[in-house]
Motif scaffolding. Structure first.
Motif, PDB file in Angstrom:
ATOM      1  N   CYS A 169      -1.417   4.438   3.892  1.00  0.00           N
ATOM      2  CA  CYS A 169      -1.013   4.456   5.300  1.00  0.00           C
ATOM      3  C   CYS A 169      -0.497   5.853   5.614  1.00  0.00           C
ATOM      4  CB  CYS A 169       0.079   3.415   5.542  1.00  0.00           C
ATOM      5  SG  CYS A 169       0.749   3.413   7.208  1.00  0.00           S
ATOM      6  N   TYR A 170      -1.093   6.519   6.608  1.00  0.00           N
ATOM      7  CA  TYR A 170      -0.668   7.877   6.969  1.00  0.00           C
ATOM      8  C   TYR A 170       0.663   7.839   7.724  1.00  0.00           C
ATOM      9  CZ  TYR A 170      -5.711   8.881   6.371  1.00  0.00           C
ATOM     10  OH  TYR A 170      -6.998   8.991   5.900  1.00  0.00           O
TER      11      TYR A 170
ATOM     12  N   LYS B 149      -9.262   3.699  -1.346  1.00  0.00           N
ATOM     13  CA  LYS B 149     -10.469   3.077  -0.796  1.00  0.00           C
ATOM     14  C   LYS B 149     -10.511   3.122   0.728  1.00  0.00           C
ATOM     15  CE  LYS B 149     -11.300  -0.384  -4.431  1.00  0.00           C
ATOM     16  NZ  LYS B 149     -11.358  -1.856  -4.695  1.00  0.00           N
ATOM     17  N   ALA B 150      -9.337   3.163   1.350  1.00  0.00           N
ATOM     18  CA  ALA B 150      -9.249   3.156   2.811  1.00  0.00           C
ATOM     19  C   ALA B 150      -7.847   3.589   3.203  1.00  0.00           C
ATOM     20  CB  ALA B 150      -9.561   1.768   3.369  1.00  0.00           C
ATOM     21  N   ALA B 151      -7.685   3.930   4.484  1.00  0.00           N
ATOM     22  CA  ALA B 151      -6.373   4.391   4.945  1.00  0.00           C
ATOM     23  C   ALA B 151      -6.130   3.957   6.387  1.00  0.00           C
ATOM     24  CB  ALA B 151      -6.270   5.907   4.834  1.00  0.00           C
ATOM     25  N   LEU B 152      -4.869   3.614   6.654  1.00  0.00           N
ATOM     26  CA  LEU B 152      -4.440   3.160   7.974  1.00  0.00           C
ATOM     27  C   LEU B 152      -3.938   4.319   8.815  1.00  0.00           C
ATOM     28  CD1 LEU B 152      -2.322   0.135   6.725  1.00  0.00           C
ATOM     29  CD2 LEU B 152      -4.495  -0.062   7.945  1.00  0.00           C
TER      30      LEU B 152
ATOM     31  N   SER C 276       7.098  11.316   0.533  1.00  0.00           N
ATOM     32  CA  SER C 276       8.287  11.645   1.328  1.00  0.00           C
ATOM     33  C   SER C 276       8.100  11.517   2.839  1.00  0.00           C
ATOM     34  CB  SER C 276       8.737  13.081   1.004  1.00  0.00           C
ATOM     35  OG  SER C 276       7.703  14.002   1.341  1.00  0.00           O
ATOM     36  N   HIS C 277       6.988  10.917   3.279  1.00  0.00           N
ATOM     37  CA  HIS C 277       6.768  10.632   4.703  1.00  0.00           C
ATOM     38  C   HIS C 277       6.641  11.900   5.558  1.00  0.00           C
ATOM     39  CE1 HIS C 277       7.197   8.468   8.581  1.00  0.00           C
ATOM     40  NE2 HIS C 277       6.867   7.388   7.878  1.00  0.00           N
ATOM     41  N   PRO C 278       5.797  12.848   5.188  1.00  0.00           N
ATOM     42  CA  PRO C 278       5.633  14.048   6.000  1.00  0.00           C
ATOM     43  C   PRO C 278       4.502  13.902   7.017  1.00  0.00           C
ATOM     44  CG  PRO C 278       4.390  14.303   4.010  1.00  0.00           C
ATOM     45  CD  PRO C 278       5.010  12.915   3.946  1.00  0.00           C
ATOM     46  N   PHE C 279       4.388  14.875   7.918  1.00  0.00           N
ATOM     47  CA  PHE C 279       3.186  15.035   8.729  1.00  0.00           C
ATOM     48  C   PHE C 279       2.143  15.697   7.830  1.00  0.00           C
ATOM     49  CE2 PHE C 279       6.373  14.608  12.029  1.00  0.00           C
ATOM     50  CZ  PHE C 279       5.710  13.909  13.030  1.00  0.00           C
ATOM     51  N   LEU C 280       1.197  14.918   7.348  1.00  0.00           N
ATOM     52  CA  LEU C 280       0.279  15.413   6.320  1.00  0.00           C
ATOM     53  C   LEU C 280      -0.583  16.578   6.799  1.00  0.00           C
ATOM     54  CD1 LEU C 280      -0.817  11.989   4.802  1.00  0.00           C
ATOM     55  CD2 LEU C 280       0.489  13.770   3.632  1.00  0.00           C
ATOM     56  N   SER C 281      -0.993  16.561   8.054  1.00  0.00           N
ATOM     57  CA  SER C 281      -1.894  17.617   8.534  1.00  0.00           C
ATOM     58  C   SER C 281      -1.219  18.984   8.584  1.00  0.00           C
ATOM     59  CB  SER C 281      -2.451  17.254   9.913  1.00  0.00           C
ATOM     60  OG  SER C 281      -1.431  17.287  10.897  1.00  0.00           O
ATOM     61  N   ARG C 282       0.118  19.020   8.473  1.00  0.00           N
ATOM     62  CA  ARG C 282       0.841  20.294   8.520  1.00  0.00           C
ATOM     63  C   ARG C 282       1.012  20.912   7.125  1.00  0.00           C
ATOM     64  NH1 ARG C 282       5.821  18.496  12.602  1.00  0.00           N
ATOM     65  NH2 ARG C 282       4.485  17.670  14.288  1.00  0.00           N
TER      66      ARG C 282
ATOM     67  N   CYS D 255       0.847  -1.187   0.000  1.00  0.00           N
ATOM     68  CA  CYS D 255       0.000   0.000   0.000  1.00  0.00           C
ATOM     69  C   CYS D 255       0.887   1.244   0.000  1.00  0.00           C
ATOM     70  CB  CYS D 255      -0.973   0.008   1.185  1.00  0.00           C
ATOM     71  SG  CYS D 255      -0.269   0.495   2.770  1.00  0.00           S
ATOM     72  N   ALA D 256       0.294   2.388  -0.227  1.00  0.00           N
ATOM     73  CA  ALA D 256       1.039   3.648  -0.332  1.00  0.00           C
ATOM     74  C   ALA D 256       1.311   4.244   1.048  1.00  0.00           C
ATOM     75  CB  ALA D 256       0.245   4.638  -1.177  1.00  0.00           C
ATOM     76  N   HIS D 257       2.465   4.910   1.163  1.00  0.00           N
ATOM     77  CA  HIS D 257       2.853   5.563   2.420  1.00  0.00           C
ATOM     78  C   HIS D 257       3.376   6.977   2.144  1.00  0.00           C
ATOM     79  CE1 HIS D 257       3.429   5.418   6.643  1.00  0.00           C
ATOM     80  NE2 HIS D 257       4.717   5.083   6.685  1.00  0.00           N
ATOM     81  N   THR D 258       2.853   7.588   1.092  1.00  0.00           N
ATOM     82  CA  THR D 258       3.172   8.952   0.611  1.00  0.00           C
ATOM     83  C   THR D 258       4.489   8.996  -0.166  1.00  0.00           C
ATOM     84  OG1 THR D 258       4.351   9.841   2.557  1.00  0.00           O
ATOM     85  CG2 THR D 258       1.931   9.962   2.567  1.00  0.00           C
TER      86      THR D 258
END
Length: 291
Positions: free
Chosen positions: A188-189, A208-211, A153-159, A148-151
């Motif tokens: 995956c966030y 479809k969904a996210a961890l 570059s692995h950032p804090f997405l909410s920022r 599954c995808a994990h972005t």
């Protein structure tokens, strides 16, 4: 009357947690002393032996998605194994054990970190390692495992702003699909960090969904875009692992949710603190706005 209410409450809690499916969160499988995020191969095998002995069956995110959306049946004791970041030792050390015990797992891949040294972490006295390269990811898939995808570059997405979030989500998806020739439908966030805005953009990007983990999740409600996971660390004995794959795994998650919300709201008055703890997100900023 009070005793009756307590019994009813405990029954409702039991009914809720008994229906939940444990999703386990791993990182590395290697021999690195004093690293809580790295489970040794010996310990990992003991855990797989336990799952096999007591009749657990590993499922995929697709299985879970179909269960939630189509009411598709699951095995009597389902469990979902996930590995964040896609370290090479997942292939070298974890894959043979997964195959040995007839189990599957999902690895969450950062598209800009494929085949890279782990220079994004401060490893100090720990040895360096690599993430899986494309050939190794293809082998992982060939052996019946999942991705599954994990972005990007692995950032804090909410920022991030909306454009940056959408880039992290959509570009990771398209890159992995192009390079691996498979649909990438689950996310995956990083750091388990997300909010309603991130969830909305994840849907827009075609997932479809996210961890998640526990932050931002709701103990009582199932949400495909904030799937709760229980962390498996190097510091737990087998008896604790057995609890984390049982119905009681929700209590571990519930304690982490409660701990997080108390930390977020600790500067508030008692009344507002209780509001914050039991609100949907436990967000101090949102509680302050409402007062």
């Amino acid at each position: 009357m009070v005793i009756l209410l307590i019994i009813i409450l405990l029954f409702l809690i039991y009914q809720h947690i008994n229906k939940q499916i444990p999703i386990l969160m791993y990182h590395r499988i290697a021999d690195i002393p004093n690293d809580r995020n790295t489970v040794s191969p010996i310990m990992f095998e003991q855990q797989l032996q336990y799952l096999k002995k007591y009749g657990y069956t590993t499922i995929s995110l697709q299985d879970l998605y179909h269960h939630f959306t189509l009411k598709s049946p699951l095995p009597s004791k389902p469990v979902l194994l996930t590995f964040d970041d896609g370290y090479e030792d997942n292939l070298i050390n974890a894959l043979p054990l997964l195959k040995k015990y007839g189990m599957t797992a999902t690895v969450c891949i950062i598209s800009n970190w494929i085949g890279q040294e782990n220079n994004w972490e401060d490893y100090k006295n720990k040895p360096s390692c690599r993430t899986m390269d494309l050939a190794q990811l293809q082998e992982w898939l060939k052996q019946g495992m999942l991705i599954c995808a994990h972005t990007v570059s692995h950032p804090f997405l909410s920022r991030l702003n909306n454009e940056e979030i959408l880039h992290e989500l959509a570009s990771c998806k398209s890159t992995l699909e192009e390079q691996l020739h498979i649909p990438i439908e689950f996310l995956c966030y990083p750091y388990g960090d997300f909010d309603d805005r991130v969830k909305s953009l994840a849907k827009q990007a075609g997932y479809k969904a996210a961890l998640g983990i526990f932050k931002g999740t709701n103990f009582w409600r199932n949400d495909l875009f904030s799937l709760k996971r229980v962390v498996i660390s190097s510091r737990q004995p087998l008896w604790e692992f057995s609890l984390k794959v049982s119905s009681l795994h929700m209590l571990f998650i519930g304690m982490r949710i409660l701990e997080y919300r108390i930390k977020q709201c600790r500067d508030l008055s008692l009344t507002t603190l209780l509001q914050c703890i039991f609100s949907k997100q436990g967000n101090k900023k949102d509680i302050n706005k409402s007062n």
